[in-house]
Design an enzyme around this catalytic site. Structure first.
Site, mmCIF file in Angstrom:
data_model
loop_
_atom_site.group_PDB
_atom_site.id
_atom_site.type_symbol
_atom_site.label_atom_id
_atom_site.label_comp_id
_atom_site.label_asym_id
_atom_site.label_seq_id
_atom_site.Cartn_x
_atom_site.Cartn_y
_atom_site.Cartn_z
ATOM 1 N N TRP A 100 3.023 0.248 -1.059
ATOM 2 C CA TRP A 100 2.027 -0.254 -2.024
ATOM 3 C C TRP A 100 2.384 -1.648 -2.506
ATOM 4 O O TRP A 100 1.504 -2.493 -2.692
ATOM 5 C CB TRP A 100 1.862 0.726 -3.191
ATOM 6 C CG TRP A 100 1.284 2.038 -2.746
ATOM 7 C CD1 TRP A 100 1.884 3.258 -2.824
ATOM 8 C CD2 TRP A 100 0.010 2.267 -2.122
ATOM 9 N NE1 TRP A 100 1.052 4.218 -2.298
ATOM 10 C CE2 TRP A 100 -0.094 3.648 -1.861
ATOM 11 C CE3 TRP A 100 -1.053 1.431 -1.753
ATOM 12 C CZ2 TRP A 100 -1.218 4.222 -1.252
ATOM 13 C CZ3 TRP A 100 -2.169 2.003 -1.146
ATOM 14 C CH2 TRP A 100 -2.244 3.372 -0.903
ATOM 15 N N ASP A 167 2.055 -2.072 -11.201
ATOM 16 C CA ASP A 167 1.200 -1.038 -10.612
ATOM 17 C C ASP A 167 1.819 0.304 -10.986
ATOM 18 O O ASP A 167 2.846 0.691 -10.441
ATOM 19 C CB ASP A 167 1.151 -1.228 -9.089
ATOM 20 C CG ASP A 167 0.410 -0.096 -8.377
ATOM 21 O OD1 ASP A 167 -0.102 0.817 -9.059
ATOM 22 O OD2 ASP A 167 0.363 -0.132 -7.129
ATOM 23 N N LYS A 191 -3.831 9.840 -9.496
ATOM 24 C CA LYS A 191 -2.507 10.443 -9.402
ATOM 25 C C LYS A 191 -2.141 11.169 -10.702
ATOM 26 O O LYS A 191 -1.512 12.195 -10.668
ATOM 27 C CB LYS A 191 -1.429 9.400 -9.091
ATOM 28 C CG LYS A 191 -1.775 8.446 -7.944
ATOM 29 C CD LYS A 191 -1.445 8.990 -6.590
ATOM 30 C CE LYS A 191 -1.989 8.213 -5.405
ATOM 31 N NZ LYS A 191 -1.923 6.785 -5.443
HETATM 32 C C1 LIG Z 1 -2.177 5.582 -4.450
HETATM 33 C C2 LIG Z 1 -1.573 4.298 -4.863
HETATM 34 C C3 LIG Z 1 -2.256 3.067 -4.732
HETATM 35 C C4 LIG Z 1 -3.643 2.973 -4.128
HETATM 36 O O1 LIG Z 1 -4.588 3.376 -5.033
HETATM 37 P P1 LIG Z 1 -6.155 3.283 -4.694
HETATM 38 O O2 LIG Z 1 -6.745 3.735 -5.981
HETATM 39 O O3 LIG Z 1 -6.404 4.175 -3.545
HETATM 40 O O4 LIG Z 1 -6.463 1.876 -4.376
HETATM 41 C C5 LIG Z 1 -1.629 1.927 -5.161
HETATM 42 N N1 LIG Z 1 -0.393 1.955 -5.694
HETATM 43 C C6 LIG Z 1 0.292 3.103 -5.825
HETATM 44 C C7 LIG Z 1 1.652 3.078 -6.432
HETATM 45 C C8 LIG Z 1 -0.276 4.303 -5.415
HETATM 46 O O5 LIG Z 1 0.406 5.453 -5.544
#
Ligand SMILES: *Cc1c(COP(=O)(O)O)cnc(C)c1O
Length: 355
Positions: A100, A167, A191
């Protein structure tokens, strides 16, 4: 009932599923479905206001930060962050801790200059780099707080004199956030906050208005802030279900309470892995994630046999990401300790049969 250890979209509390399903037929007895009401209606305004104030309260967001619910999940933020913050002539500093992070870096490179200050790619992202220098000239520093795929988590970052962006897609609301060290935090909902289809952005207002580039309106944080996340039709249902989930979290006692539960859940599962002869953790001990627990076995044959064994016992979603292999048990807020214990029982039962 299945025990769902899927990495995302993932389990939410059963109560939330129930309330969310009821609102599809009739929202709070108003005779309309949540799916058909206007995003400009008083009913939705109340939902948006409650969702926003729950985020502010649960995460103790200071008053000089705005809270946004935006389409596009976390990946949209990979672009929005550099477009809004990567000032012309400056360099953005990124910490590379996995897939990511790499996607975020790739997107920033489309927009401006990037320096990767450290990477754990040399050991398949099984640890978090600790020694790195962020130039005080950087436009901002970006890191991924929890590496969903590799099962590592950043528990501390240095206090920096440049804006810090994180993030937090896979550990938001699992632990407290220190806003003296963070200027922009974002997360895809699916998540730990709610269902797929919405992203959360928490941004310090003073970060904005510093770039000169012409932004597409939809990518401009200021437009969304000025419109209170109603610049265009927001993902109404995803925001509603996220709000229900945050209500659940508040009723449970809030982030500090769930953080203690998450510590116990993770410790219990890691102890079972460390005490077993068949399973082996993949992440460096001090960087082990409390959300995504990654582990492997000695041979692909054993792993296939355990996967089948566990599936037959209602344990689902534990297959590891292809870049790590083995298993990944995602134990987000909505997954109870009884599901963790069910997985441990199945691991022990399997081990007894084999050894
Ligand atoms: C799942 C995830 C993403 C991607 O998220 P989307 O909503 O599908 O764009 C980005 N960063 C992390 C740490 C993730 O676990």
């Amino acid at each position: 009932m299945k025990h769902n250890f899927g990495a995302g979209p993932c389990i939410l509390p059963q109560e939330v599923f129930k309330e969310a399903s009821e609102a599809v037929l009739d929202l709070d007895g108003i005779g309309l479905s949540i799916l058909e009401i206007s995003h400009r209606s008083a009913e939705f305004q109340r939902i948006m206001d409650e969702a926003t104030s729950l985020v502010r309260e649960l995460l103790e967001v200071p008053s000089d930060y705005s809270i946004l619910f935006l389409h596009g999940g976390a990946s949209f933020q990979f672009a929005m962050v550099p477009l809004n913050l990567l000032t012309e002539g400056k360099i953005a500093a990124y910490l590379d801790t996995g897939a990511w992070s790499k996607k975020a870096i790739k997107e920033a490179l489309n927009i401006g200059e990037v320096e990767v200050v450290a990477s754990s790619g040399d050991e398949n992202y099984s640890y978090i780099p600790k020694e790195y220098i962020v130039s005080s000239d950087a436009a901002y520093f970006h890191y991924t707080s929890n590496n969903t795929i590799y099962g590592t988590e950043v528990f501390d970052i240095p206090k920096l004199d440049v804006p810090v962006v994180s993030d937090m897609s896979s550990d938001i609301f699992s632990r407290t956030i220190d806003f003296t060290k963070h200027d922009l935090v974002y997360a895809g909902a699916q998540k730990n906050m709610g269902p797929a289809g919405v992203g959360l952005v928490i941004i310090k207002d003073s970060l904005l208005g510093k770039v000169n580039r012409v932004l597409p309106n939809i990518f401009n944080y200021s437009n969304h802030i000025n419109a209170n996340s109603l610049y265009h039709t927001p993902p109404v249902y995803s925001i509603y279900v996220s709000m229900l989930n945050l209500r659940w979290l508040k009723a449970k006692g809030g982030v500090e309470v769930i953080e203690q539960e998450n510590v116990v859940k993770a410790r219990t599962l890691y102890e079972a892995i460390d005490n077993s002869k068949l399973f082996k953790g993949t992440a460096a001990l001090e960087d082990r994630s409390r959300m995504n627990i990654t582990f492997v076995m000695d041979t692909p044959e054993l792993e296939a046999a355990f996967l089948k064994f566990a599936t037959e016992r209602n344990i689902v979603g534990i297959k590891g990401h292809r870049s790590v292999g083995g298993f990944r048990a995602s134990i987000y807020n909505g997954l109870s300790i009884s599901s963790v214990n069910a997985l441990i029982d199945v691991m022990e039962e399997f081990e007894e049969q084999i050894v």
